[in-house]
Design a protein around this motif. Structure first.
Motif, PDB file in Angstrom:
ATOM      1  N   LYS A 111       0.804  -1.231   0.000  1.00  0.00           N
ATOM      2  CA  LYS A 111       0.000   0.000   0.000  1.00  0.00           C
ATOM      3  C   LYS A 111       0.834   1.277   0.000  1.00  0.00           C
ATOM      4  O   LYS A 111       0.343   2.342  -0.367  1.00  0.00           O
ATOM      5  N   CYS A 112       2.103   1.139   0.437  1.00  0.00           N
ATOM      6  CA  CYS A 112       2.978   2.330   0.464  1.00  0.00           C
ATOM      7  C   CYS A 112       3.064   3.001  -0.906  1.00  0.00           C
ATOM      8  O   CYS A 112       3.278   4.203  -1.002  1.00  0.00           O
ATOM      9  N   ILE A 113       2.924   2.240  -1.981  1.00  0.00           N
ATOM     10  CA  ILE A 113       3.027   2.843  -3.324  1.00  0.00           C
ATOM     11  C   ILE A 113       2.096   4.034  -3.450  1.00  0.00           C
ATOM     12  O   ILE A 113       2.424   5.028  -4.055  1.00  0.00           O
ATOM     13  N   PHE A 140       3.702  11.414  -3.111  1.00  0.00           N
ATOM     14  CA  PHE A 140       4.993  12.131  -3.120  1.00  0.00           C
ATOM     15  C   PHE A 140       6.125  11.223  -2.657  1.00  0.00           C
ATOM     16  O   PHE A 140       7.252  11.330  -3.109  1.00  0.00           O
ATOM     17  N   ARG A 141       5.828  10.306  -1.748  1.00  0.00           N
ATOM     18  CA  ARG A 141       6.848   9.357  -1.285  1.00  0.00           C
ATOM     19  C   ARG A 141       7.383   8.553  -2.469  1.00  0.00           C
ATOM     20  O   ARG A 141       8.585   8.473  -2.724  1.00  0.00           O
ATOM     21  N   THR A 142       6.439   7.962  -3.232  1.00  0.00           N
ATOM     22  CA  THR A 142       6.843   7.116  -4.358  1.00  0.00           C
ATOM     23  C   THR A 142       7.555   7.935  -5.428  1.00  0.00           C
ATOM     24  O   THR A 142       8.587   7.523  -5.967  1.00  0.00           O
ATOM     25  N   ALA A 182      18.796   1.125  11.832  1.00  0.00           N
ATOM     26  CA  ALA A 182      19.606  -0.079  12.046  1.00  0.00           C
ATOM     27  C   ALA A 182      20.037  -0.685  10.707  1.00  0.00           C
ATOM     28  O   ALA A 182      21.165  -1.168  10.568  1.00  0.00           O
ATOM     29  N   ILE A 183      19.148  -0.652   9.717  1.00  0.00           N
ATOM     30  CA  ILE A 183      19.491  -1.212   8.394  1.00  0.00           C
ATOM     31  C   ILE A 183      20.616  -0.396   7.758  1.00  0.00           C
ATOM     32  O   ILE A 183      21.625  -0.951   7.296  1.00  0.00           O
ATOM     33  N   MET A 184      20.477   0.923   7.758  1.00  0.00           N
ATOM     34  CA  MET A 184      21.495   1.766   7.110  1.00  0.00           C
ATOM     35  C   MET A 184      22.833   1.637   7.830  1.00  0.00           C
ATOM     36  O   MET A 184      23.884   1.553   7.185  1.00  0.00           O
TER      37      MET A 184
HETATM   38  C1  LIG Z   1       7.580   0.544   4.099  1.00  0.00           C
HETATM   39  S1  LIG Z   1       7.716  -0.968   3.199  1.00  0.00           S
HETATM   40  C2  LIG Z   1       8.312  -0.342   1.668  1.00  0.00           C
HETATM   41  C3  LIG Z   1       8.046  -1.237   0.510  1.00  0.00           C
HETATM   42  C4  LIG Z   1       8.618  -0.741  -0.835  1.00  0.00           C
HETATM   43  N1  LIG Z   1      10.065  -0.661  -0.763  1.00  0.00           N
HETATM   44  C5  LIG Z   1       8.079   0.593  -1.224  1.00  0.00           C
HETATM   45  O1  LIG Z   1       8.809   1.571  -1.051  1.00  0.00           O
HETATM   46  O2  LIG Z   1       6.967   0.716  -1.674  1.00  0.00           O
HETATM   47  C6  LIG Z   1       9.141  -1.658   3.984  1.00  0.00           C
HETATM   48  C7  LIG Z   1       9.516  -3.072   3.576  1.00  0.00           C
HETATM   49  O3  LIG Z   1      10.744  -3.378   4.221  1.00  0.00           O
HETATM   50  C8  LIG Z   1      10.711  -4.676   4.751  1.00  0.00           C
HETATM   51  N2  LIG Z   1      11.615  -4.719   5.907  1.00  0.00           N
HETATM   52  C9  LIG Z   1      11.441  -4.083   7.075  1.00  0.00           C
HETATM   53  N3  LIG Z   1      12.431  -4.371   7.914  1.00  0.00           N
HETATM   54  C10 LIG Z   1      13.271  -5.190   7.252  1.00  0.00           C
HETATM   55  C11 LIG Z   1      14.489  -5.811   7.598  1.00  0.00           C
HETATM   56  N4  LIG Z   1      15.034  -5.638   8.793  1.00  0.00           N
HETATM   57  N5  LIG Z   1      15.103  -6.576   6.683  1.00  0.00           N
HETATM   58  C12 LIG Z   1      14.551  -6.753   5.444  1.00  0.00           C
HETATM   59  N6  LIG Z   1      13.380  -6.206   5.078  1.00  0.00           N
HETATM   60  C13 LIG Z   1      12.753  -5.424   5.957  1.00  0.00           C
HETATM   61  C14 LIG Z   1       9.265  -4.888   5.145  1.00  0.00           C
HETATM   62  O4  LIG Z   1       8.967  -6.270   5.219  1.00  0.00           O
HETATM   63  C15 LIG Z   1       8.538  -4.151   4.031  1.00  0.00           C
HETATM   64  O5  LIG Z   1       8.298  -5.014   2.967  1.00  0.00           O
END
Ligand SMILES: C[S@@+](CC[C@H](N)C(=O)[O-])C[C@H]1O[C@@H](n2cnc3c(N)ncnc32)[C@H](O)[C@@H]1O
Length: 321
Positions: free
Chosen positions: A68-70, A74-76, A189-191
């Motif tokens: 649904k984020c799509i 403006f985000r997309t 944490a990911i970055m």
């Molecule tokens: C906000 S959604 C964005 C989806 C898509 N990238 C978009 O921008 O429309 C975030 C996605 O990141 C995934 N995600 C969140 N934490 C994660 C993690 N630690 N490792 C891998 N994927 C992760 C979630 O499962 C989700 O599918």
């Protein structure tokens, strides 16, 4: 609909989404059409798709919500345009294809498909990371549907906040795994995990996420900034990495005084610069909604100690002294 027709529609929507104008007549129809195209083909409305996955560093939102984020126009637009511009920027310097590591693709890798519609696979290659197996299953079908195999180097089901990067040959990292005020989801944490393992020349998108303490007075809709709490960019990422042994990320705390009157409300405000020319500011997306800060003292000088922290629910820990 036939494969060729799907691709034709996706190409047209991509052109409109990547148009350099910020506001134009075709933008909302393109983003909504893009979402509808995918939602019509893939049934996401199952109960499993609505369940979040709890990680050590925050929530990974369920497949349905990620898809649904799509629809956040403006985000997309801004994230996809920033990625496209960055790929073009690196392409001029690289001899081979630009390699993008996309962490948290959701079921559609929505920020990447428009770029694939604009460039041949000789110019851009993707590695996809996603924690949710259901999202990966759909992503594989999306790649089939639009015949995009040639663009995809690898897909890893993993927690990107803990993943060991197997190769340093990456040019751009992109992730949109955040919520307003950097709460609840694992963007930071990911970055940090990926930056700590990659060369310093790598481009990280968003380039900068700022969270500030601010106040709204009475009926005003204009937040007044009191203090910047974090400016999460390449420089501050490397400072955190330098101060944190064993990937146990440490964040500085801050003592802040806020002068409030009875009709003031404190908030956290989020401003995002994905790259030059692609920003998301107050209320332009759900990522920029104000997050309320509750304090007991209603009037006078409020003394706060504020520190970002990572755990199952990341966010700013605020102590009122
Ligand atoms: C906000 S959604 C964005 C989806 C898509 N990238 C978009 O921008 O429309 C975030 C996605 O990141 C995934 N995600 C969140 N934490 C994660 C993690 N630690 N490792 C891998 N994927 C992760 C979630 O499962 C989700 O599918």
């Amino acid at each position: 609909m036939k494969k060729a027709e799907f691709k034709e529609r996706l190409s047209q929507y991509s052109l409109d989404i990547l148009n350099p104008e910020n506001f134009h007549d075709k933008l909302a129809p393109a983003v909504m059409g893009y979402a509808d195209l995918l939602f019509e083909e893939f049934d996401l409305d199952s109960s499993a798709g609505r369940t979040h996955i709890q990680t050590l560093n925050g929530n990974a939102i369920g497949t349905f919500w990620a898809a649904k984020c799509i629809r956040e126009i403006f985000r997309t637009q801004r994230f996809s345009r920033a990625l496209y511009a960055s790929v073009l920027g690196v392409k001029d310097e690289n001899r081979g294809p630009v390699h993008v590591l996309y962490a948290g693709t959701g079921p559609f890798a929505a920020l990447a498909l428009p770029i694939m519609m604009m460039l041949p696979p000789e110019d851009v290659q993707f590695t996809f990371l996603e924690i949710n197996p259901e999202s990966i299953e759909i992503l594989e079908r999306v790649i089939d549907l639009f015949d995009l195999h040639a663009y995809v180097k690898n897909i890893h089901q993993c927690d990107a906040s803990l993943w060991d990067v197997p190769s340093s040959e990456i040019d751009i990292v992109i992730s949109e795994t955040m919520c307003r005020a950097l709460v609840a989801e694992p963007q930071v944490a990911i970055m940090l995990n990926l930056a700590s393992q990659l060369p310093k020349e790598v481009v990280f998108l968003p380039e900068e996420i700022k969270v500030s303490l601010c106040k709204l007075s009475g009926n005003s809709r204009e937040p007044q900034r009191i203090a910047e709490l974090i400016n999460f960019n390449k420089a501050s990422m490397y400072a955190i990495i330098g101060n944190s042994p064993m990937r146990n990320w440490n964040f500085d705390d801050q003592d802040i005084q806020a002068n409030v009157s009875e009709d003031d409300q404190l908030y956290l405000m989020t401003e995002i610069r994905i790259n030059e020319g692609n920003t998301l500011d107050l209320e332009e997306s759900s990522l920029n909604l104000l997050e309320k800060v509750k304090v007991k003292k209603r009037q006078g000088m409020v003394n706060l100690n504020i520190q970002y922290s990572l755990d199952k629910r990341p966010g700013f820990k605020i102590i009122e002294r």
